[in-house]
Design a protein around this motif. Structure first.
Motif, PDB file in Angstrom:
ATOM      1  N   PRO A   1      44.941  22.039   0.771  1.00  0.00           N
ATOM      2  CA  PRO A   1      43.863  21.081   0.494  1.00  0.00           C
ATOM      3  C   PRO A   1      42.659  21.394   1.365  1.00  0.00           C
ATOM      4  O   PRO A   1      42.789  21.716   2.545  1.00  0.00           O
ATOM      5  CB  PRO A   1      44.499  19.728   0.884  1.00  0.00           C
ATOM      6  CG  PRO A   1      45.971  19.940   0.727  1.00  0.00           C
ATOM      7  CD  PRO A   1      46.206  21.369   1.122  1.00  0.00           C
ATOM      8  N   GLY A   2      41.484  21.308   0.763  1.00  0.00           N
ATOM      9  CA  GLY A   2      40.252  21.599   1.482  1.00  0.00           C
ATOM     10  C   GLY A   2      39.719  22.993   1.250  1.00  0.00           C
ATOM     11  O   GLY A   2      38.536  23.251   1.479  1.00  0.00           O
ATOM     12  N   TRP A   3      40.581  23.909   0.801  1.00  0.00           N
ATOM     13  CA  TRP A   3      40.141  25.297   0.615  1.00  0.00           C
ATOM     14  C   TRP A   3      39.346  25.490  -0.674  1.00  0.00           C
ATOM     15  O   TRP A   3      38.475  26.354  -0.735  1.00  0.00           O
ATOM     16  CB  TRP A   3      41.343  26.239   0.603  1.00  0.00           C
ATOM     17  CG  TRP A   3      41.931  26.493   1.956  1.00  0.00           C
ATOM     18  CD1 TRP A   3      41.488  26.011   3.151  1.00  0.00           C
ATOM     19  CD2 TRP A   3      43.075  27.293   2.254  1.00  0.00           C
ATOM     20  NE1 TRP A   3      42.290  26.450   4.173  1.00  0.00           N
ATOM     21  CE2 TRP A   3      43.272  27.242   3.660  1.00  0.00           C
ATOM     22  CE3 TRP A   3      43.960  28.036   1.476  1.00  0.00           C
ATOM     23  CZ2 TRP A   3      44.316  27.914   4.282  1.00  0.00           C
ATOM     24  CZ3 TRP A   3      44.998  28.707   2.099  1.00  0.00           C
ATOM     25  CH2 TRP A   3      45.176  28.656   3.493  1.00  0.00           C
ATOM     26  N   SER A   4      39.665  24.710  -1.715  1.00  0.00           N
ATOM     27  CA  SER A   4      39.001  24.881  -3.005  1.00  0.00           C
ATOM     28  C   SER A   4      37.912  23.824  -3.183  1.00  0.00           C
ATOM     29  O   SER A   4      37.931  22.764  -2.543  1.00  0.00           O
ATOM     30  CB  SER A   4      40.011  24.790  -4.152  1.00  0.00           C
ATOM     31  OG  SER A   4      40.830  25.926  -4.186  1.00  0.00           O
ATOM     32  N   ARG A   5      36.989  24.110  -4.061  1.00  0.00           N
ATOM     33  CA  ARG A   5      35.889  23.197  -4.333  1.00  0.00           C
ATOM     34  C   ARG A   5      36.412  21.855  -4.822  1.00  0.00           C
ATOM     35  O   ARG A   5      37.406  21.766  -5.514  1.00  0.00           O
ATOM     36  CB  ARG A   5      34.956  23.802  -5.379  1.00  0.00           C
ATOM     37  CG  ARG A   5      34.240  25.057  -4.901  1.00  0.00           C
ATOM     38  CD  ARG A   5      33.393  25.656  -5.999  1.00  0.00           C
ATOM     39  NE  ARG A   5      32.733  26.878  -5.551  1.00  0.00           N
ATOM     40  CZ  ARG A   5      31.977  27.630  -6.326  1.00  0.00           C
ATOM     41  NH1 ARG A   5      31.787  27.286  -7.585  1.00  0.00           N
ATOM     42  NH2 ARG A   5      31.419  28.734  -5.850  1.00  0.00           N
ATOM     43  N   GLY A   6      35.684  20.800  -4.468  1.00  0.00           N
ATOM     44  CA  GLY A   6      36.081  19.469  -4.899  1.00  0.00           C
ATOM     45  C   GLY A   6      37.210  18.893  -4.088  1.00  0.00           C
ATOM     46  O   GLY A   6      37.870  17.944  -4.525  1.00  0.00           O
ATOM     47  N   SER A   7      37.487  19.432  -2.914  1.00  0.00           N
ATOM     48  CA  SER A   7      38.562  18.926  -2.068  1.00  0.00           C
ATOM     49  C   SER A   7      38.113  18.890  -0.619  1.00  0.00           C
ATOM     50  O   SER A   7      37.200  19.613  -0.217  1.00  0.00           O
ATOM     51  CB  SER A   7      39.816  19.802  -2.201  1.00  0.00           C
ATOM     52  OG  SER A   7      39.610  21.084  -1.620  1.00  0.00           O
ATOM     53  N   VAL A   8      38.758  18.044   0.171  1.00  0.00           N
ATOM     54  CA  VAL A   8      38.467  17.946   1.602  1.00  0.00           C
ATOM     55  C   VAL A   8      39.761  17.600   2.313  1.00  0.00           C
ATOM     56  O   VAL A   8      40.590  16.852   1.779  1.00  0.00           O
ATOM     57  CB  VAL A   8      37.372  16.886   1.867  1.00  0.00           C
ATOM     58  CG1 VAL A   8      37.823  15.505   1.442  1.00  0.00           C
ATOM     59  CG2 VAL A   8      36.945  16.908   3.327  1.00  0.00           C
ATOM     60  N   ALA A   9      39.984  18.153   3.508  1.00  0.00           N
ATOM     61  CA  ALA A   9      41.240  17.911   4.215  1.00  0.00           C
ATOM     62  C   ALA A   9      41.082  18.100   5.717  1.00  0.00           C
ATOM     63  O   ALA A   9      40.287  18.927   6.184  1.00  0.00           O
ATOM     64  CB  ALA A   9      42.337  18.844   3.690  1.00  0.00           C
ATOM     65  N   TYR A  10      41.863  17.330   6.455  1.00  0.00           N
ATOM     66  CA  TYR A  10      41.961  17.418   7.918  1.00  0.00           C
ATOM     67  C   TYR A  10      43.247  18.190   8.222  1.00  0.00           C
ATOM     68  O   TYR A  10      44.320  17.794   7.791  1.00  0.00           O
ATOM     69  CB  TYR A  10      42.007  15.993   8.476  1.00  0.00           C
ATOM     70  CG  TYR A  10      42.195  15.837   9.968  1.00  0.00           C
ATOM     71  CD1 TYR A  10      41.766  16.790  10.887  1.00  0.00           C
ATOM     72  CD2 TYR A  10      42.792  14.671  10.464  1.00  0.00           C
ATOM     73  CE1 TYR A  10      41.942  16.604  12.241  1.00  0.00           C
ATOM     74  CE2 TYR A  10      42.960  14.474  11.824  1.00  0.00           C
ATOM     75  CZ  TYR A  10      42.541  15.446  12.718  1.00  0.00           C
ATOM     76  OH  TYR A  10      42.714  15.252  14.063  1.00  0.00           O
ATOM     77  N   HIS A  11      43.137  19.324   8.922  1.00  0.00           N
ATOM     78  CA  HIS A  11      44.280  20.201   9.174  1.00  0.00           C
ATOM     79  C   HIS A  11      44.854  19.956  10.570  1.00  0.00           C
ATOM     80  O   HIS A  11      44.126  19.977  11.570  1.00  0.00           O
ATOM     81  CB  HIS A  11      43.867  21.664   9.020  1.00  0.00           C
ATOM     82  CG  HIS A  11      43.703  22.079   7.586  1.00  0.00           C
ATOM     83  ND1 HIS A  11      44.028  23.325   7.118  1.00  0.00           N
ATOM     84  CD2 HIS A  11      43.257  21.390   6.505  1.00  0.00           C
ATOM     85  CE1 HIS A  11      43.786  23.403   5.820  1.00  0.00           C
ATOM     86  NE2 HIS A  11      43.310  22.241   5.422  1.00  0.00           N
ATOM     87  N   ALA A  12      46.172  19.753  10.628  1.00  0.00           N
ATOM     88  CA  ALA A  12      46.839  19.381  11.872  1.00  0.00           C
ATOM     89  C   ALA A  12      46.864  20.510  12.893  1.00  0.00           C
ATOM     90  O   ALA A  12      46.796  20.267  14.094  1.00  0.00           O
ATOM     91  CB  ALA A  12      48.272  18.923  11.576  1.00  0.00           C
ATOM     92  N   ASP A  13      46.983  21.764  12.439  1.00  0.00           N
ATOM     93  CA  ASP A  13      47.206  22.868  13.379  1.00  0.00           C
ATOM     94  C   ASP A  13      46.014  23.178  14.259  1.00  0.00           C
ATOM     95  O   ASP A  13      46.164  23.568  15.420  1.00  0.00           O
ATOM     96  CB  ASP A  13      47.646  24.129  12.629  1.00  0.00           C
ATOM     97  CG  ASP A  13      46.594  24.601  11.631  1.00  0.00           C
ATOM     98  OD1 ASP A  13      45.903  23.740  11.060  1.00  0.00           O
ATOM     99  OD2 ASP A  13      46.461  25.820  11.428  1.00  0.00           O
ATOM    100  N   ASP A  14      44.792  22.991  13.727  1.00  0.00           N
ATOM    101  CA  ASP A  14      43.607  23.327  14.513  1.00  0.00           C
ATOM    102  C   ASP A  14      42.613  22.175  14.645  1.00  0.00           C
ATOM    103  O   ASP A  14      41.579  22.314  15.296  1.00  0.00           O
ATOM    104  CB  ASP A  14      42.901  24.548  13.915  1.00  0.00           C
ATOM    105  CG  ASP A  14      42.553  24.369  12.436  1.00  0.00           C
ATOM    106  OD1 ASP A  14      42.653  23.234  11.943  1.00  0.00           O
ATOM    107  OD2 ASP A  14      42.200  25.364  11.782  1.00  0.00           O
TER     108      ASP A  14
END
Length: 366
Positions: A225-238
């Motif tokens: 999630p977040g990598w493709s257009r139309g998406s947004v995401a908070y990533h735990a690892d970084d």
């Protein structure tokens, strides 16, 4: 890299040169200031000039990935792995000129048609394998989604504008002693098996995971999630936020076992949704005081920082929402974006064995 000349004046002549070459001419790999011995490439310049290798065939549906193993980093380890157009200049590192992209081992940066790179992934050293490929579903499109790997694990991806002739595997070097082995037949297995992700939850609604839609189409299940257009995401690892791109922005703290990550949408106060239709396009939107309230919303500032990035597509201004993220029930930050057709769906992505989460789709309902 300050003295690099992007050389864009040569690009208008590329298509003419391509037309002048008949289909009967066999494809031929090209390289300069490099010694090629089988699948091994070694730098043969004077460390002041770039040496570059370009494969004879572009990536295709049947061969959409290749890998480069670093045998020796030499003096500076300035080794670049990526994709370029057919007539790329051999005195420039891949990624420095238009219609090229590359992951550079010495600094972990991504260069996408520009001599100025962006932070992308970890640095690479002797013995590391750098992979580069194109997702098969994007092979025919004008934009191709190019991804990079390190030692078999995906680092990230980026959308790249390409010429009709395709993208050719390329390797660049820039200091004495650098040596790599190239595997143009390497395989990258994109698993589509749903068992890759195990979700510990009794929510029936989570079955929609296999039918997540973004911009009216299925979201690719092989992308975070977040990598493709139309998406947004908070990533735990970084602790980064990814907003329609494989390159994330510094956003919040990292998250570990036991942490609770939350995500929600804050609609503008004059948005009222009328109707029970599943499709956003079938819902009526009225201007007026909406009966939408929650604790996080009330704690947010009334004004949004102008520096925050958001989707800027034409015609979307009236349908923007604020996506916010929390950690252990405390607000981390927010990101404005345009609602894609079909709306936004809760999504979780994982990328390594042993990862496990518990999902609550209705944390505020009781």
């Amino acid at each position: 890299m300050e003295d690099i000349n992007p050389g864009q004046r040569c690009l208008p002549n590329l298509r003419r040169r391509i037309r002048d070459i008949g289909d009967g001419h066999p494809a031929q790999e090209r390289y300069m200031r490099l010694l090629k011995d089988g699948d091994t490439l070694s730098y043969q310049g004077n460390s002041e000039e770039v040496g570059c290798y370009v494969a004879g065939h572009p990536l295709s549906k049947g061969n959409c990935y290749f890998e480069v193993t670093i045998v020796d980093t030499g003096v500076r380890g300035t080794i670049a792995v990526g994709l370029v157009h057919k007539f790329y200049r051999l005195d420039h590192q891949p990624g420095w000129l238009p219609y090229s992209v590359a992951y550079h081992a010495d600094n972990g940066k991504l260069y996408n048609g520009n001599p100025v790179g962006q932070q992308f992934g970890p640095k690479c050293a002797r013995g590391d394998r750098i992979g580069c490929g194109i997702y098969p579903k994007t092979i025919e499109a004008g934009f191709k989604t190019v991804f990079f790997t390190k030692n078999g694990k995906e680092v990230g991806s980026v959308d790249v504008l390409v010429m009709a002739e395709g993208l050719f595997p390329a390797v660049g070097m820039h200091s004495m002693g650098e040596e790599v082995k190239v595997d143009l037949q390497a395989e990258w297995l994109l698993k589509e098996d749903d068992t890759m992700m195990m979700v510990d939850s009794h929510e029936d609604d989570w079955g929609r995971l296999t039918d997540v839609r973004v911009s009216g189409t299925d979201y690719p299940r092989n992308r975070h999630p977040g990598w493709s257009r139309g998406s947004v995401a908070y990533h735990a690892d970084d602790g980064k936020v990814f907003h329609g791109s494989g390159v994330g922005d510094v956003f919040g703290p990292r998250c570990f076992k036991g942490d609770i990550m939350g995500c929600g949408i804050m609609f503008p106060r004059d948005y009222i949704l009328n109707g029970d239709a599943d499709d956003w396009d079938q819902m009526e939107v009225f201007s007026g005081q909406a009966d939408i309230q929650n604790i996080v919303y009330l704690n947010l500032d009334e004004e949004v920082d102008e520096e925050e990035d958001g989707d800027r597509e034409a015609g979307q201004d009236g349908r923007k929402v604020m996506v916010f993220f929390t950690r252990n029930r405390k607000l981390v930050g927010r990101r404005e974006m345009a609602l894609p057709p079909g709306g936004l769906y809760p999504t979780v992505g994982m990328l390594s064995n042993g990862e496990k989460v518990k999902v609550d789709l209705h944390p505020l309902s009781g």
